[in-house]
Design an enzyme around this catalytic site. Structure first.
Site, PDB file in Angstrom:
ATOM      1  N   ASP A 127     -12.173 -26.067  24.242  1.00 40.70           N
ATOM      2  CA  ASP A 127     -11.978 -24.632  24.464  1.00 40.70           C
ATOM      3  C   ASP A 127     -12.834 -24.188  25.654  1.00 40.70           C
ATOM      4  O   ASP A 127     -13.988 -24.590  25.794  1.00 40.70           O
ATOM      5  CB  ASP A 127     -12.375 -23.843  23.203  1.00 40.70           C
ATOM      6  N   ILE A 128     -12.274 -23.373  26.513  1.00 44.11           N
ATOM      7  CA  ILE A 128     -12.967 -22.942  27.729  1.00 44.11           C
ATOM      8  C   ILE A 128     -14.124 -21.989  27.410  1.00 44.11           C
ATOM      9  O   ILE A 128     -15.048 -21.833  28.215  1.00 44.11           O
ATOM     10  CB  ILE A 128     -11.957 -22.268  28.698  1.00 44.11           C
ATOM     11  N   GLU A 148      -4.357 -15.020  20.604  1.00 46.92           N
ATOM     12  CA  GLU A 148      -4.329 -14.564  22.001  1.00 46.92           C
ATOM     13  C   GLU A 148      -3.362 -15.375  22.858  1.00 46.92           C
ATOM     14  O   GLU A 148      -2.701 -14.821  23.734  1.00 46.92           O
ATOM     15  CB  GLU A 148      -5.744 -14.624  22.589  1.00 46.92           C
ATOM     16  N   VAL A 149      -3.327 -16.682  22.634  1.00 42.23           N
ATOM     17  CA  VAL A 149      -2.434 -17.528  23.438  1.00 42.23           C
ATOM     18  C   VAL A 149      -1.201 -17.864  22.591  1.00 42.23           C
ATOM     19  O   VAL A 149      -1.326 -18.479  21.523  1.00 42.23           O
ATOM     20  CB  VAL A 149      -3.149 -18.819  23.882  1.00 42.23           C
ATOM     21  N   HIS A 182      -1.729 -23.484  18.402  1.00 39.50           N
ATOM     22  CA  HIS A 182      -2.906 -24.337  18.571  1.00 39.50           C
ATOM     23  C   HIS A 182      -3.765 -24.260  17.328  1.00 39.50           C
ATOM     24  O   HIS A 182      -3.878 -23.204  16.704  1.00 39.50           O
ATOM     25  CB  HIS A 182      -3.735 -23.919  19.792  1.00 39.50           C
ATOM     26  N   ASN A 217      -5.045 -19.165  14.275  1.00 39.52           N
ATOM     27  CA  ASN A 217      -4.804 -17.731  14.392  1.00 39.52           C
ATOM     28  C   ASN A 217      -3.319 -17.502  14.666  1.00 39.52           C
ATOM     29  O   ASN A 217      -2.737 -18.177  15.514  1.00 39.52           O
ATOM     30  CB  ASN A 217      -5.656 -17.152  15.522  1.00 39.52           C
ATOM     31  N   HIS A 267      -7.693 -24.619  16.225  1.00 40.17           N
ATOM     32  CA  HIS A 267      -9.076 -24.712  16.666  1.00 40.17           C
ATOM     33  C   HIS A 267      -9.778 -25.691  15.727  1.00 40.17           C
ATOM     34  O   HIS A 267      -9.710 -25.520  14.502  1.00 40.17           O
ATOM     35  CB  HIS A 267      -9.795 -23.374  16.515  1.00 40.17           C
TER      36      HIS A 267
HETATM   37  P1  AMP Z   1      -6.493 -17.703  19.936  1.00 42.09           P
HETATM   38  O1  AMP Z   1      -7.220 -16.412  19.917  1.00 42.09           O
HETATM   39  O2  AMP Z   1      -6.461 -18.405  18.623  1.00 42.09           O
HETATM   40  O3  AMP Z   1      -5.122 -17.578  20.580  1.00 42.09           O
HETATM   41  O4  AMP Z   1      -7.370 -18.649  20.853  1.00 42.09           O
HETATM   42  C1  AMP Z   1      -7.114 -18.918  22.188  1.00 42.09           C
HETATM   43  C2  AMP Z   1      -8.246 -19.783  22.676  1.00 42.09           C
HETATM   44  O5  AMP Z   1      -7.864 -20.355  23.912  1.00 42.09           O
HETATM   45  C3  AMP Z   1      -9.557 -19.047  22.916  1.00 42.09           C
HETATM   46  O6  AMP Z   1     -10.579 -19.635  22.107  1.00 42.09           O
HETATM   47  C4  AMP Z   1      -9.824 -19.250  24.406  1.00 42.09           C
HETATM   48  O7  AMP Z   1     -11.190 -19.419  24.697  1.00 42.09           O
HETATM   49  C5  AMP Z   1      -9.008 -20.492  24.698  1.00 42.09           C
HETATM   50  N1  AMP Z   1      -8.560 -20.653  26.078  1.00 42.09           N
HETATM   51  C6  AMP Z   1      -7.959 -19.735  26.852  1.00 42.09           C
HETATM   52  N2  AMP Z   1      -7.662 -20.264  28.057  1.00 42.09           N
HETATM   53  C7  AMP Z   1      -8.089 -21.550  28.037  1.00 42.09           C
HETATM   54  C8  AMP Z   1      -8.060 -22.617  28.969  1.00 42.09           C
HETATM   55  N3  AMP Z   1      -7.551 -22.467  30.198  1.00 42.09           N
HETATM   56  N4  AMP Z   1      -8.594 -23.804  28.603  1.00 42.09           N
HETATM   57  C9  AMP Z   1      -9.126 -23.955  27.377  1.00 42.09           C
HETATM   58  N5  AMP Z   1      -9.160 -23.004  26.439  1.00 42.09           N
HETATM   59  C10 AMP Z   1      -8.658 -21.801  26.761  1.00 42.09           C
END
Ligand code: AMP
Length: 125
Positions: free
Chosen positions: A33-34, A103-104, A108, A95, A110
């Site tokens: 995770d970034i 958010e994405v 995925h 999530n 975690h």
């Molecule tokens: P969620 O809120 O479950 O959708 O989590 C999205 C996660 O993606 C967050 O923990 C971010 O820090 C992570 N994230 C966003 N962009 C990147 C990226 N380019 N590389 C790695 N992790 C990312």
């Protein structure tokens, strides 16, 4: 929810932006995770276009589902959080949607661990 081909994980899968890869198999990719919230914070994603865990569970093939869970196990082994390998455990989170603070919009997991987590990963500020 329809799948957004421009989401950040789709770009990682197409090689348009880099990631810090931890593990890869035929149908899955795992990367750090970034913005890590714990010492170990790895994201495990299917290579297929699935928006969330529910979408994945309904539409993915048995091979894709098995591949993703195998990737989770490998990540837990590589990062030494697996109880089976002498580690002290981890948290696996998916999530989902607005109420789940996703958010994405590419499914995925975690994998969080490496230290006592308390409520980390369960609460978003
Ligand atoms: P969620 O809120 O479950 O959708 O989590 C999205 C996660 O993606 C967050 O923990 C971010 O820090 C992570 N994230 C966003 N962009 C990147 C990226 N380019 N590389 C790695 N992790 C990312």
């Amino acid at each position: 929810m329809s799948y957004d081909q421009d989401n950040i994980f789709a770009k990682i899968l197409r090689g348009e932006i880099p990631c810090n890869k931890v593990y890869e198999n035929e149908h899955s990719l795992a990367f750090n995770d970034i913005n890590p919230q714990s010492k170990v914070h790895v994201l495990v994603i299917p290579k297929g276009s699935y928006t969330d865990v529910d979408d994945f569970s309904r539409k993915a093939s048995k091979d894709e589902i098995a591949s993703l869970m195998q990737a989770v196990a490998e990540v837990c082994k590589i990062t030494k959080v697996s109880l089976s390998e002498g580690g002290s455990g981890f948290r696996l989170i998916a999530n989902t949607g607005t109420d789940g603070s996703q958010e994405v919009p590419h499914f995925h997991y975690h994998v969080m661990g490496g230290e006592p987590l308390g409520l980390r990963g369960l609460r978003k500020n």
